[in-house]
Design an enzyme around this catalytic site. Structure first.
Site, PDB file in Angstrom:
ATOM      1  N   CYS A   1      -0.933   4.127   1.802  1.00 24.06           N
ATOM      2  CA  CYS A   1      -0.197   3.818   3.710  1.00 24.06           C
ATOM      3  C   CYS A   1       0.794   4.436   4.236  1.00 24.06           C
ATOM      4  O   CYS A   1       1.390   5.240   5.125  1.00 24.06           O
ATOM      5  CB  CYS A   1      -1.156   2.680   3.816  1.00 24.06           C
ATOM      6  SG  CYS A   1      -2.680   1.926   3.209  1.00 24.06           S
ATOM      7  N   ASP A   2       1.954   3.328   3.145  1.00 26.03           N
ATOM      8  CA  ASP A   2       2.825   3.304   4.063  1.00 26.03           C
ATOM      9  C   ASP A   2       4.565   4.459   2.956  1.00 26.03           C
ATOM     10  O   ASP A   2       5.601   4.540   3.323  1.00 26.03           O
ATOM     11  CB  ASP A   2       3.794   2.073   3.472  1.00 26.03           C
ATOM     12  CG  ASP A   2       3.126   1.605   4.684  1.00 26.03           C
ATOM     13  OD1 ASP A   2       2.647   1.762   5.710  1.00 26.03           O
ATOM     14  OD2 ASP A   2       3.085   0.018   4.730  1.00 26.03           O
TER      15      ASP A   2
ATOM     16  N   CYS B   1       0.721  -1.181   0.395  1.00 26.18           N
ATOM     17  CA  CYS B   1      -0.106   0.259  -0.078  1.00 26.18           C
ATOM     18  C   CYS B   1       0.887   1.387   0.080  1.00 26.18           C
ATOM     19  O   CYS B   1       1.617   1.746   0.704  1.00 26.18           O
ATOM     20  CB  CYS B   1      -0.783  -0.528   1.153  1.00 26.18           C
ATOM     21  SG  CYS B   1      -1.928   1.834   1.029  1.00 26.18           S
TER      22      CYS B   1
END
Length: 434
Positions: free
Chosen positions: A255-256, A252
């Site tokens: 997300c990261d 992701c």
């Protein structure tokens, strides 16, 4: 009585193409008889159970029709047709409910009607994670006694995430396991019961629905079911991959990605998702290297042109990750090979890598019983307005139905929606109550 008359009129109008409107004398007779039974049911006496059943039977048609028309979500043409479809194991679909517009026939792989029942619940939730825990919290606050089966992987994919910075309420980064522990604690605080066992089979052909746990020869009955089984990201299965999951290798980018500010990163994949991730990561990373196993990309020509124009993004075709390199702190690089002759081509030094080769919806447990798209994502009967699936009383939330966003915060929102939809549906169908 006025409520009955209005509901019957609307029912006759709504089903004019399905069944003829009842004659005036039949309508008046039914109204008189139902009014008499309602009056009788209100009299004091020792017949509490009979009174509850009688009130439910009399008000059933009125309440269900009013609720369905108010929410514009009547899943079947008439109540009689719904009952008949449930008995025969099929689902009648309106023409505008799914883009495919094709009839969905119920096929239960393992019928559970003959197994003994251990307990019955108002709501059973299958799957943990942000969507499952949020649904359990809302259902518990509504006093619906939810039972959540989370299976062996408690918390879903976020258990593999080291730092989460984009979930509201956490000003400092929080680990995935810690956030899942917080959500579970919050759900249990309101009375949700969480069982760390795996559901082996479900039977959605009749209500109450039946679920069999792995290793059991009995079933749990549920008046409503919320599915929050999520989707699993596809990995490369390269050497050393388990050691770097959540420690430099992620699925992701949204997300990261911000965790790799001014670092060298890699993206593996050749579709639109992979190139979108590369463009997103180019905002933070020093360099982004796109690795693809062939020269042709599945991505659109426009997306590919945008990637080629970005000076921070480099494309390496004919490259496959054979081995992940790491030390005590996490990922340090990748050993690449050429798939044409399996020769070792080079060693790529990166601090982070993002695998973008697709996801698999965890819906195999419901195969043949719920309508899904071509990739297995569970479809909603009225997308955007309700989370009910093709079977009335069964709801889905989170990544098992969301193939676009796949974020923890959107999954939590879907869990809230499913719990509220299930609560309102249970209120509109008193016959499945106690």
């Amino acid at each position: 009585r006025q409520r009955q008359a209005d509901a019957l009129q609307r029912r006759a109008k709504a089903t004019s193409g399905v069944a003829a409107a009842p004659p005036r004398q039949v309508t008046q007779g039914k109204m008189f008889w139902n009014g008499f039974l309602l009056t009788l049911a209100e009299l004091p006496g020792p017949w509490e159970q009979w009174r509850q059943r009688r009130r439910a039977a009399v008000l059933h048609d009125v309440d269900l029709i009013e609720a369905a028309l108010a929410a514009e979500e009547a899943p079947l043409a008439t109540i009689a047709e719904e009952r008949r479809a449930a008995r025969e194991g099929r689902v009648t679909e309106a023409t505008d409910r799914f883009s495919a517009k094709a009839g969905h026939t119920m096929k239960v792989a393992e019928p559970l009607g003959d197994l003994p029942v251990t307990e019955r619940r108002r709501i059973v939730i299958i799957g943990a994670g942000p969507s499952g825990y949020t649904a359990a919290m809302y259902a518990a606050r509504a006093k619906l006694r939810p039972l959540l089966f989370c299976g062996p992987l408690v918390g879903g994919q976020l258990m593999l995430t080291s730092d989460i910075e984009n979930f509201p309420g956490y000003p400092d980064a929080v680990s995935g396991p810690q956030m899942m522990a917080d959500l579970r604690k919050q759900a249990e605080r309101f009375g949700a019961e969480i069982c760390e066992r795996k559901v082996a089979a479900v039977d959605l052909s009749q209500r109450p629905f039946r679920l069999r746990l792995e290793g059991d020869e009995s079933v749990v009955q549920a008046d409503a079911v919320i599915i929050a089984t999520g989707a699993t990201a596809r990995w490369l299965d390269a050497h050393g991959e388990d050691a770097v999951k959540g420690r430099g290798v992620s699925t992701c980018a949204v997300c990261d990605g911000a965790l790799f500010m001014d670092e060298d990163v890699a993206v593996i994949g050749g579709g639109d998702t992979a190139l979108e991730d590369a463009l997103f990561l180019a905002r933070f990373a020093k360099t982004v290297t796109v690795l693809h196993r062939r020269e042709q990309f599945k991505a659109s020509a426009l997306m590919l042109e945008r990637v080629r124009r970005d000076p921070n993004i480099h494309i390496k075709p004919w490259r496959v990750v054979n081995r992940w390199l790491h030390d005590e702190s996490g990922l340090t690089g990748a050993e690449l090979t050429d798939p044409r002759d399996e020769s070792v081509s080079e060693t790529l030094r990166v601090a982070g890598a993002f695998v973008a080769i697709g996801h698999d919806a965890q819906s195999s447990l419901f195969q043949g019983q719920l309508a899904t798209d071509e990739e297995g994502y569970i479809l909603h009967a009225r997308p955007g307005s309700n989370t009910m699936t093709s079977v009335p009383g069964v709801f889905s939330c989170g990544d098992v139905s969301d193939r676009r966003y796949r974020q923890a915060v959107t999954a939590a929102g879907h869990g809230c929606q499913s719990a509220l939809d299930a609560e309102r549906w249970l209120d509109s169908v008193p016959e499945v109550g106690y």
